[in-house]
Structures are given as structure tokens and as C-alpha cells.
Design an enzyme around this catalytic site. Structure first.
Site, PDB file in Angstrom:
ATOM      1  N   ARG A 261      38.149  -9.896  -7.799  1.00 46.66           N
ATOM      2  CA  ARG A 261      38.408  -9.162  -9.094  1.00 46.66           C
ATOM      3  C   ARG A 261      39.361  -9.751  -9.813  1.00 46.66           C
ATOM      4  O   ARG A 261      40.207 -10.568  -9.324  1.00 46.66           O
ATOM      5  CB  ARG A 261      38.840  -7.690  -8.397  1.00 46.66           C
ATOM      6  CG  ARG A 261      38.129  -7.027  -7.586  1.00 46.66           C
ATOM      7  CD  ARG A 261      38.876  -5.548  -6.996  1.00 46.66           C
ATOM      8  NE  ARG A 261      37.859  -4.881  -6.130  1.00 46.66           N
ATOM      9  CZ  ARG A 261      38.268  -3.769  -5.541  1.00 46.66           C
ATOM     10  NH1 ARG A 261      39.454  -3.295  -5.722  1.00 46.66           N
ATOM     11  NH2 ARG A 261      37.498  -3.274  -4.942  1.00 46.66           N
ATOM     12  N   ARG A 276      47.871  -8.182  -3.628  1.00 50.39           N
ATOM     13  CA  ARG A 276      46.881  -7.995  -4.971  1.00 50.39           C
ATOM     14  C   ARG A 276      46.508  -9.357  -5.104  1.00 50.39           C
ATOM     15  O   ARG A 276      46.975 -10.103  -5.649  1.00 50.39           O
ATOM     16  CB  ARG A 276      47.365  -7.370  -6.042  1.00 50.39           C
ATOM     17  CG  ARG A 276      46.342  -6.884  -6.860  1.00 50.39           C
ATOM     18  CD  ARG A 276      47.080  -6.009  -8.105  1.00 50.39           C
ATOM     19  NE  ARG A 276      47.749  -5.002  -7.627  1.00 50.39           N
ATOM     20  CZ  ARG A 276      47.230  -3.755  -7.587  1.00 50.39           C
ATOM     21  NH1 ARG A 276      45.949  -3.650  -7.895  1.00 50.39           N
ATOM     22  NH2 ARG A 276      48.031  -2.551  -7.230  1.00 50.39           N
ATOM     23  N   GLU A 348      48.406   1.812  -0.234  1.00 53.68           N
ATOM     24  CA  GLU A 348      47.013   2.064  -0.373  1.00 53.68           C
ATOM     25  C   GLU A 348      46.195   0.863   0.548  1.00 53.68           C
ATOM     26  O   GLU A 348      46.561  -0.363   0.379  1.00 53.68           O
ATOM     27  CB  GLU A 348      46.354   2.183  -1.624  1.00 53.68           C
ATOM     28  CG  GLU A 348      44.823   2.296  -1.632  1.00 53.68           C
ATOM     29  CD  GLU A 348      44.172   1.936  -2.779  1.00 53.68           C
ATOM     30  OE1 GLU A 348      42.874   1.393  -2.713  1.00 53.68           O
ATOM     31  OE2 GLU A 348      44.597   1.865  -3.923  1.00 53.68           O
ATOM     32  N   SER A 351      40.204   3.531   0.111  1.00 51.33           N
ATOM     33  CA  SER A 351      39.828   4.570  -0.732  1.00 51.33           C
ATOM     34  C   SER A 351      38.387   4.832  -0.305  1.00 51.33           C
ATOM     35  O   SER A 351      37.497   4.228  -0.099  1.00 51.33           O
ATOM     36  CB  SER A 351      39.599   4.148  -2.095  1.00 51.33           C
ATOM     37  OG  SER A 351      41.206   3.946  -2.728  1.00 51.33           O
ATOM     38  N   ARG A 389      45.126  -6.334   3.420  1.00 53.01           N
ATOM     39  CA  ARG A 389      46.204  -5.482   3.376  1.00 53.01           C
ATOM     40  C   ARG A 389      46.452  -4.843   4.944  1.00 53.01           C
ATOM     41  O   ARG A 389      47.469  -4.630   5.086  1.00 53.01           O
ATOM     42  CB  ARG A 389      45.689  -4.084   2.533  1.00 53.01           C
ATOM     43  CG  ARG A 389      45.895  -4.750   1.028  1.00 53.01           C
ATOM     44  CD  ARG A 389      45.823  -3.563   0.130  1.00 53.01           C
ATOM     45  NE  ARG A 389      46.023  -3.940  -1.367  1.00 53.01           N
ATOM     46  CZ  ARG A 389      46.376  -2.996  -2.342  1.00 53.01           C
ATOM     47  NH1 ARG A 389      46.521  -1.956  -2.053  1.00 53.01           N
ATOM     48  NH2 ARG A 389      46.259  -3.463  -3.744  1.00 53.01           N
TER      49      ARG A 389
END
Length: 424
Positions: A261, A276, A348, A351, A389
Site C-alpha cells: 500500500r 503502518r 486496529e 477489519s 500488527r
């Protein structure tokens, strides 16, 4: 992608749902584009019918040896041919204009999704587990992680910001986490393991909703392929352009892949540490189901991700995202947020979204419903979990005062019984 017929039938409800997502009413524009397209279709059908009738009259005139009349009719047929060609071009342009307009509009929020514009208005569903207590001040992973193999400096030297070289104990722990997640999802929860392509065509990324609106969030190769931002793209597109048998559903896929990403919208966020990254590993879950079972499947999928966290002994909470905080293709999203003691807050880690038939329409993915009529499937996707994460969460929650990290019991078999990671 939305069904233009439903927009025509209830434009007020469509616009109200878009406003809930923070958008502007779009039904008037869409209906106008559709009317123009339908008008061209009618004109094209009328011209084709007229041409067919004239062709029949040409035959009748020739049979009657009325050559003059036959020539007049043939001239009119030739003119209609030119008109039909022009109408066909206009029809294609009108179809494309409507498709482009529809493809830029996000999925509509489910009725139970709370109103709100950002993460501050997300809704707590439940909290699971107990936050660990420490006899010392817990540290953030980036302060003690380098001694265990999180090499931020070399990663940046090799590739730039938001890249990390993972080595030694950290690399082994990351590998163990990925294998544990796959085993849990396949053995305990019935997902089929897949090793999918990491490079995909435009059609695949369009099908799951990343294109055309979010091209800047992706990496593209020089030959026009896209590096997947998540295995959701590859796994969901397994059923593109297919009509599945109803008894073949549900299909449940999982994969452990690198993800890529650009993080175009994340400037200034999480610039430190391993939260990230431009490249990271993630275990993805995808379900292909009938519309009648998609609500239950969303709860099931989220529970599967929660089970991974529970087995790891990590405290977490489930949040239902508000309408303004959901992803483009989602109709409802649950975020799982894990407790990070070093940061002193939940972050987070997964999801899980139901996309209803939104992606299926873009992919033309259908199943043969009762009565034999094809209908669009429903698609769901979720993280089970983000490996990087989760690595951060294990490091921070199991850290010891001397800089070592206790290994969760469920991971020890993957590390040949090793129960503690010692700093180099």
C-alpha cells in the site's frame, strides 16, 4: 456497483444513504444518465425494426418486379444502416458514462450502521480479555524491538520510509504468527487455504472497488499490473464472471500474503515503528455466500478473527464503524482493536466487512438461485489477522523488564518449544 433500477425506484432513500456516508445526493445525475441511455436504446430498437420492415418490403418489391420502388427502399435501408451505426456508438458512450458514474459511488450503509463522520463516532460492541499489568513502565515496540530483530534503519536504507527489515527472533515470531493464524482458520474454522497471485489486472482491482477511485493508494508495475493491497482482491475475484451452483455456497478462502500500500492518505500518521508499512504480511479471509446468509456470515467471520486474538491471550474490543468511517465497498464493518500497553490504547488489528452484492455486481459473480434464475452473490472480507500488527501486539503485551519477550503458549510449537525471546 449499484443497481440503477433500484435507484430509479427509490431515489430519495438512495440519496439519504449517501448523505449518511458523508457524500452528496447523486440520484438525479444517475437517473438522467440512465434516461439518456434508455432513450438511445429505444431509438436503436425502433431503427432496427424499421430496417427489418424495409428489408422485407425490398423483397416484396423485387418479387413484384417494381425495381424503382425496390431501389428507393434500398436507399432508405442504407441510410438506416448509417443511423444504426451512429446510434450504436452513442449507446456505447452512454453505457460507459453511466458505468463510470456508478463505479465512483460507495456502497450504502446497512440500516444498523451508526451515523457519524469519523472514528470518534464508531460504536463499541464489546470488550474481550484483560489488559496486562506490569511491575514496570511498559515500552512501545519500537524502543525494544530492534534488539529482537525489527531493523528500522536497514529497512529505510534499502527501500525508504515505511519499510522494515525483520530478522532474527522477530522474523521467527512473525512466521509463527502467520502459520498459527492459517492453521486456526483452516483447521478450526473451515477456510480453504489459497496461495494467490500478488500481481493482478485492472479488472480484479476494479472488481473489489479499489479502482478507479483509489489508484493512488496502490503500487503499479511497468507492465500495467497492480500489487495487491490485500489478498481480498485475489480471493474475491476467484468467482468473477461465474454462475455458481447454490449448493456450492458458502465458499470460504484464506491466504497469507505480502500486501502493498502506498499509504497515500496517511502522511504523518504512525511514522515510527511497525504499525503502518508500505509492505506487510496479512492473513485474509473471504466468504462468498447467498444474500440470505450474509448477515450470519459477517458475525461468523468476525468471531473467527476474535478467536485468533483470544487464543493469543490478547485483550481487544470490537467496534462497529459509523457510516462515515467505512471503506468504499463495505455496507457494515466491524473493526477489532487490540490493546497495546506501550501506547496505552487500542489499535486496529482487523477489519471485517460485508459488501452485500456491491462487489459481485462489479465482478458479475452470480449463483443459480431458487427457480434457476441467476442472482448476485454476497461477498465478505476480513483480516485474520494483520501479521505485523499482531507481532507488535505480542511484543508489547508479553514484554519483560529485561527486554525479553515471553512467547504465547499457542505459538511455542511453531518455535520448537521456545518460550522466551532474548534480546541480541
Amino acid at each position: 456497483m449499484h443497481d440503477i433500477r433500484l435507484i430509479r425506484e427509490n431515489p430519495e432513500a438512495f440519496d439519504a444513504a449517501l448523505v449518511r456516508r458523508g457524500g452528496e445526493p447523486e440520484s438525479a445525475t444517475l437517473v438522467a444518465l440512465d434516461e439518456a441511455r434508455r432513450t438511445l436504446t429505444t431509438r436503436q430498437q425502433e431503427a432496427q425494426a424499421r430496417r427489418n420492415d424495409l428489408s422485407k418490403q425490398v423483397g416484396q418489391a423485387k418479387a413484384a418486379k417494381d425495381e424503382k420502388r425496390a431501389q428507393e427502399l434500398m436507399a432508405e435501408v442504407a441510410n438506416l444502416k448509417d443511423e444504426l451505426e451512429a446510434l450504436t456508438l452513442s449507446q456505447g458512450a452512454a453505457d460507459e458514462a453511466l458505468k463510470v458514474a456508478l463505479s465512483a459511488i460507495p456502497n450504502l450503509p446497512a440500516a444498523d450502521v451508526p451515523d457519524g463522520v469519523d472514528e470518534e463516532e464508531n460504536q463499541l460492541v464489546h470488550t474481550v480479555g484483560t489488559q496486562p499489568s506490569f511491575a514496570f513502565e511498559p515500552k512501545e515496540h519500537d524502543s525494544f524491538g530492534p534488539a529482537l530483530g525489527l531493523d528500522f534503519e536497514t529497512g529505510a536504507l534499502l527501500s525508504g520510509a515505511r519499510f522494515t527489515l525483520v530478522r532474527g527472533h522477530a522474523a521467527k515470531l512473525a512466521r509463527a504468527l502467520g502459520q498459527f493464524m492459517l492453521d486456526t482458520l483452516t483447521i478450526e474454522h473451515g477456510y480453504e487455504e489459497v496461495n494467490p497471485p500478488l500481481l493482478v489486472r485492472d479488472e480484479a482491482v476494479y472488481g473489489t472497488g479499489q479502482l478507479p477511485k483509489f489508484a493512488e493508494d496502490l503500487f503499479r508495475t511497468t507492465d500495467g499490473r497492480w500489487l495487491i493491497p490485500t489478498a481480498e482482491v485475489s480471493l474475491t475475484n476467484i468467482v468473477r464472471e461465474q454462475i455458481l451452483a447454490a449448493d456450492a455456497l458458502p465458499l470460504r478462502f484464506t491466504a497469507l500474503t505480502p500486501c502493498f500500500r502506498s499509504e497515500a492518505g496517511a502522511a504523518g500518521r504512525d511514522t515510527r515503528g511497525y504499525i503502518r508499512q508500505h509492505q506487510f504480511d496479512k492473513v485474509e479471509m473471504v466468504s462468498i455466500v447467498t444474500p440470505e446468509t450474509s448477515e450470519a456470515e459477517h458475525e461468523r467471520m468476525t468471531a473467527c478473527a476474535e478467536d485468533v486474538l483470544t487464543r493469543l491471550g490478547l485483550a481487544f474490543r470490537r467496534m462497529k464503524l459509523c457510516a462515515g468511517d467505512m471503506g468504499f465497498s463495505a455496507a457494515r464493518t466491524y473493526d477489532l482493536e487490540v490493546w497495546l500497553p506501550g501506547q496505552g490504547r487500542y489499535r486496529e488489528i482487523s477489519s471485517c466487512s460485508t459488501c452485500t452484492d456491491f462487489q459481485a455486481r462489479r465482478m458479475n459473480a452470480r449463483y443459480r438461485a431458487e427457480g434457476g434464475k441467476p442472482a448476485f452473490v454476497h461477498t465478505l472480507n476480513g483480516s485474520g489477522l494483520a501479521v505485523g500488527r499482531t507481532l507488535v501486539a505480542v511484543l508489547e503485551n508479553y514484554q519483560q523488564e529485561d527486554g525479553s519477550v515471553a512467547v504465547p503458549e499457542v505459538l511455542q510449537p511453531y518455535l520448537r518449544g521456545l518460550n522466551r525471546l532474548e534480546p541480541a
